[in-house]
Design a protein around this motif. Structure first.
Motif, short mmCIF file in Angstrom:
data_model
loop_
_atom_site.label_atom_id
_atom_site.label_comp_id
_atom_site.label_asym_id
_atom_site.label_seq_id
_atom_site.Cartn_x
_atom_site.Cartn_y
_atom_site.Cartn_z
N TRP A 1 11.49 -8.03 -120.19
CA TRP A 1 11.77 -9.47 -120.71
C TRP A 1 10.46 -10.44 -120.23
N GLN B 1 1.99 -9.89 -126.25
CA GLN B 1 1.76 -9.72 -127.57
C GLN B 1 1.43 -8.48 -128.03
N ARG C 1 9.64 -8.66 -128.36
CA ARG C 1 10.04 -8.54 -129.78
C ARG C 1 8.91 -8.13 -130.56
N THR C 2 7.77 -7.88 -130.07
CA THR C 2 6.68 -7.78 -130.96
C THR C 2 6.19 -6.11 -130.92
N LEU D 1 14.60 -2.49 -126.08
CA LEU D 1 15.47 -3.02 -126.55
C LEU D 1 14.92 -4.34 -127.48
N GLY D 2 15.64 -4.47 -128.63
CA GLY D 2 15.54 -5.82 -129.26
C GLY D 2 14.40 -6.20 -130.14
N ARG E 1 12.52 -5.67 -133.88
CA ARG E 1 12.77 -5.69 -135.24
C ARG E 1 11.84 -4.55 -136.02
N LEU E 2 10.75 -4.40 -135.42
CA LEU E 2 9.45 -3.94 -135.90
C LEU E 2 9.26 -2.30 -135.78
N GLN F 1 16.99 -15.85 -124.08
CA GLN F 1 17.55 -14.76 -123.08
C GLN F 1 18.68 -14.00 -123.70
N LYS G 1 19.94 -10.65 -125.74
CA LYS G 1 19.31 -9.58 -126.18
C LYS G 1 19.19 -9.46 -127.53
N VAL G 2 19.92 -9.84 -128.28
CA VAL G 2 19.94 -9.98 -129.90
C VAL G 2 18.79 -10.68 -130.07
N PRO G 3 17.93 -9.93 -131.18
CA PRO G 3 16.81 -10.95 -131.46
C PRO G 3 16.87 -11.94 -132.53
N PRO H 1 7.88 -12.28 -134.69
CA PRO H 1 6.33 -12.09 -133.76
C PRO H 1 5.33 -12.23 -135.12
N GLY H 2 4.12 -12.76 -134.62
CA GLY H 2 3.15 -13.02 -135.41
C GLY H 2 3.07 -14.11 -136.60
#
Lengths: 613, 297
Positions: free
Chosen positions: A506, A511, A536-537, A559-560, A562-563, B121, B123-125, B184-185
């Protein structure tokens, strides 16, 4: 003569009451009428949700948030009867045995009583004090963690200072593991107590669970008037309770009372006189602390043995938190001169321990103290920390986890403990200057926990200081550190080459595009634990670099993101044969089919995939 | 003589009592919602008050009544992201914040800021973006506090006239201010406005004031005079008539949206900017219609 009991239930009034800032208190009244030979008074049962969460030892969520934080346990349920990993539930910081496997975990204390399983706790205040008849806990994910429910005689919402605070165990059990992670309503048979209560405490142990347990609400049902014994089964009187509650730790190791006549000088201890001293000491080393104290009162020989300071090199008072007081510490003082490891976690709250008692104990026992656990000790203040810094020159381990009422300036005293190797400051209010000062002087630090330290302004500077001063750093927990960037991380991994455990869960400002995770992997070949929770990165290149550079990896949490694809995870699992834990919850490319395939190929790895449906 | 004094005292007491009563009584909002999703889905209560990519909430707390609308930006669909997820989660989160009392009635931007923070906050993106408009009635002080980010908004109607309205916030044509979470990005490429960029306003309201909170699906298709015409038909303050009026407003906007010859406010604006277009603007429509009334349990 058989006694017939007839019970009538009336629903007199069903009214929603709007009270409290969090949620609503549902009150339902049912009149319970019973007829015996004599007419008994009607008692009304009251049902309440928790009004406020007063204290807790840890949680998953962020301070000042309502996602996965302990404050969600108050009020009405938001999720139950659905099951799943939802933001509106109360979640503790850890689960399973993963954290105990880490090098940063302290070894367990000796003499822990067998019935004490608690790892975390939460205290809840209710609106009205009642004599409890039922306590229901609505668990919505991986249930089975609750190991104790206690009730307190003190009203937390009254203005009066706490006096004569008593805690009664309503129920206690072993940690369990329910076969499915589905929601359940946990309502054990509770003991009936002799005082009304509106303060409950739940203690949990998640070590058998496969994932974080999540709690939604707690319901307390009770009666306002003291129940007549005839309405309920006779409570089983526990003999140990009778002796425990009054005499035991309030009088821990009370002065030895000389029994019989003192005229006889013969050492008539029978066969005990033939046993070597060390053997009796060995036998006594298996007794729990209360037993040891009681045994000390039996005869002079055993008193001598039981008060031998060698029996008290490790002392854990955490299981007895409910009954520990200044007086208890005072009685133990004389025996603890060789004390090396002391566990006072959870003790002393509600004025049970004061500065006087604590400092007198520390002055007596601090000289050889090496480890001091003070998790959730809310009696601590600036003066207490000053006493520690003055009386414990050899201290190597200090745990102030969740001491969130300690003022920021209290932490400056820690920098005097230059031998420190392990320092836990999870959820404290430590500020920038204090932590920098500590890192300047405590250069032997091996394990540092700054999780959820929200008052630290610039984590890059802290990382830089760590790299410069604490070269032997082995593990660092930076969970939820809000502004660590790739610059700080790069300095940290370049300076602290011995790092094996790194928790960056968290941390939103890291990045992957800066290459910081790849640089991390290349710099730390000994890496065993890496948490990149909710970053998320994190992408395939990072996983591939970890696979290439960190063969000792055991715990990984991504966790969490997408990549990350299944292919790079396969590479990782092939290259890291020691991997035990892989958390891919909420990773969009990794669905249940992929997880099952990976579990089949790599059966030694616990692959975690949480769900919200 | 005595009777005059006693009458005088009675009258004084009644007047004073009456005055203090009307000043001291709490107000509240009686609110009904209705809407249409763009793909002809009627106002079904899916996931609690979502109409297409729009979402809304109505919540009450001890001290305040709070409404909110959010218009999910549809462009995310082209990138495989469901635009309704962001707006729905934002509105549900704001609703929970209100119910748990984690807000200040006089600072609705705080609700947006906290709500947006809570989305991060999860957890799900989550990905996506939406506009947001929050309206808070402070029951005791009789003041309405509002904040608006983007092109949703509200009207306050008193005595058949618009006395307050929100302003649209646009970066450029058809690109409103929006809260967003980007992949991201893509942070540099995706518009992301801070909750603090929202316009705020506060003003007193009176009993009988009508507050219409809606997404741009309504305002782009129905000019003010048409809305006022519909609102004139609202005679009573009970929930059913408010719901009926909300339904008729939403239906009319929905019909006009698909009329190719109608000069909608959206078409008018386009013409003013050099684009020669006619017709309505098919879009998700969300209407929250409220009346300020006395607070009853």
């Amino acid at each position: 003569m058989l006694t017939l009991l007839s019970m009538f239930y009336y629903i007199c009034l069903r009214r929603r009451s709007r009270s409290g800032t969090r949620g609503e208190a549902l009150t339902s009244r049912r009149a319970v009428e019973s007829g015996q030979r004599a007419v008994l008074p009607v008692s009304v049962e009251v049902e309440q949700y928790a009004k406020e969460v007063l204290d807790f030892s840890s949680h998953y969520g962020s301070e000042n948030s309502m996602s996965y934080t302990m404050w969600n346990l108050a009020g009405v349920p938001n999720v139950y009867p659905s099951s799943g990993d939802f933001t509106q539930t109360a979640v503790f910081r850890a689960y399973g045995t993963w954290w105990e496997q880490c090098a940063s975990a302290p070894p367990p204390f000796r003499r822990t009583p067998k019935g004490f399983y608690s790892q975390d706790y939460i205290e809840l205040g209710f609106e009205e004090p009642v004599y409890p008849t039922t306590v229901e806990v609505l668990e919505t994910y991986y249930p089975g963690a609750i190991v104790q429910i206690l009730a307190c005689s003190h009203n937390p919402f009254s203005q009066n200072p706490p006096t004569d605070v008593r805690w009664e165990v309503l129920w206690s059990g072993e940690p369990t593991k329910v076969l499915t992670p589905q929601a359940r309503q946990f309502s054990p048979n509770i003991k009936h107590i002799s005082f009304p209560t509106n303060l409950l405490r739940l203690e949990v142990n998640s070590s058998l669970l496969d994932y974080y347990t999540e709690l939604d609400a707690v319901i307390l049902r009770g009666v306002k008037e003291r129940p007549m014994l005839a309405l309920y089964k006779m409570p089983v009187i526990d003999i140990s309770d009778l002796s425990d509650s009054e005499e035991e730790l309030s009088d821990l190791g009370g002065p030895f009372r000389q029994g019989g006549d003192g005229k006889h000088q013969r050492t008539g201890n029978g066969y005990f006189d033939k046993l070597p001293y060390e053997l009796i000491q060995l036998i006594l080393s298996h007794l729990t602390l209360p037993d040891l104290c009681r045994l000390a009162q039996s005869c002079k020989l055993l008193h001598q043995h039981c008060c031998d300071p060698l029996q008290y090199t490790q002392l854990s008072l955490q299981p007895y938190w409910a009954r520990l007081s200044d007086a208890s510490l005072g009685h133990l003082q004389s025996r603890c001169t060789l004390l090396q490891r002391l566990n006072l976690s959870w003790t002393g709250n509600r004025s049970a321990l004061t500065l006087t008692g604590f400092s007198s104990f520390m002055k007596a026992c601090g000289l050889s103290l090496v480890c001091l656990e003070l998790s959730c000790c809310h009696f601590l203040n600036d003066a207490c920390l000053e006493v520690i810094s003055q009386t414990c020159p050899e201290l190597q381990e200090l745990n102030l986890s969740s001491c969130d009422r300690l003022h920021p300036q209290a932490f400056t005293h820690i920098s005097k403990l230059t031998r420190l190797r392990r320092l836990v400051l999870y959820r404290t209010k430590i500020e920038q200057t204090a932590i920098l000062s500590i890192l300047t002087f405590c250069i032997e630090l091996r394990h540092l926990n700054l999780g959820s330290c929200v008052r630290i302004e610039d984590y890059d500077v802290v990382a830089s200081m760590l790299a410069a001063r604490c070269r032997s750093l082995c593990s660092v927990d930076l969970w939820r550190c809000r502004n660590l960037t790739d610059r700080g991380l790069a300095e940290l991994v370049s300076g602290c080459r011995m790092l094996e455990e790194l928790d960056l869960g968290w941390c939103p400002t890291l990045q992957s595009s800066t290459g910081c995770f790849q640089h991390l992997a290349r710099s730390l070949p000994r890496l065993r634990k890496l948490f990149l929770t909710a970053n998320r990165t994190v992408c395939d290149s990072d996983i591939e670099e970890l696979a290439a550079s960190c063969p000792s990896l055991q715990h990984l949490d991504i966790l969490g993101t997408r990549l990350v694809s299944a292919a790079s995870l396969k590479k990782l699992l092939q290259s890291c044969p020691r991997l035990l834990l892989l958390d891919v919850s909420f990773c969009s490319q990794i669905d249940m089919r992929v997880v099952q395939e990976l579990c089949g190929l790599f059966p030694n790895v616990a692959i975690k995939k949480s769900f919200t449906q | 003589m005595l009777s005059v004094l006693s009458y005088g005292r009675l009258v004084a007491r009644a007047v004073l009592g009456g005055l203090s009563q009307t000043d001291g009584r709490d107000y509240s909002l009686i609110t009904a919602s209705y809407g249409y999703g763009k793909d002809f889905r009627k106002g079904i209560l899916k996931k609690g008050m979502c109409y297409g990519d729009d979402a809304c909430f109505i919540a009450r707390h001890r001290t305040a009544d709070v409404l909110g609308v959010a218009d999910g930006v549809g462009g995310w669909r082209d990138y495989g992201v469901d635009p309704s997820q962001f707006s729905a989660t934002l509105m549900r989160t704001c609703e929970r914040l209100v119910k748990e009392g984690r807000f200040t009635p006089s600072y609705p931007v705080g609700i947006l800021t906290s709500g947006y923070y809570e989305l991060l906050q999860n957890k799900v993106p989550l990905l996506g973006s939406s506009t947001a408009c929050i309206v808070v009635l402070d029951r005791r002080s009789h003041r309405l506090h509002t904040c608006n980010l983007g092109d949703s908004g509200f009207l306050v109607v008193r005595g058949g006239e618009v006395v307050h309205r929100s302003d649209e916030q646009q970066h450029y044509f058809n690109t409103p201010f929006q809260l967003s979470i980007a992949p991201p990005g893509a942070e540099g490429v995706v518009l992301s406005d801070s909750p603090e960029a929202a316009d705020s306003s506060s003003f007193d309201v009176q009993l009988g004031d009508i507050i219409l909170t809606a997404t741009d699906g309504l305002f782009d298709n129905m000019p003010d005079y048409m809305i006022l015409q519909e609102l004139k038909k609202l005679k009573t303050t009970n929930y059913d008539s408010i719901l009926q009026t909300a339904q008729s407003i939403a239906k009319q906007a929905h019909d006009l949206a698909y009329d190719p010859n109608y000069m909608s406010p959206f078409a008018q604006f386009a013409c003013d900017n050099g684009l020669n277009v006619r017709g309505g603007k098919p879009d998700d429509i969300t209407v929250l219609l409220s009346i300020v009334a006395e607070y009853t349990d």
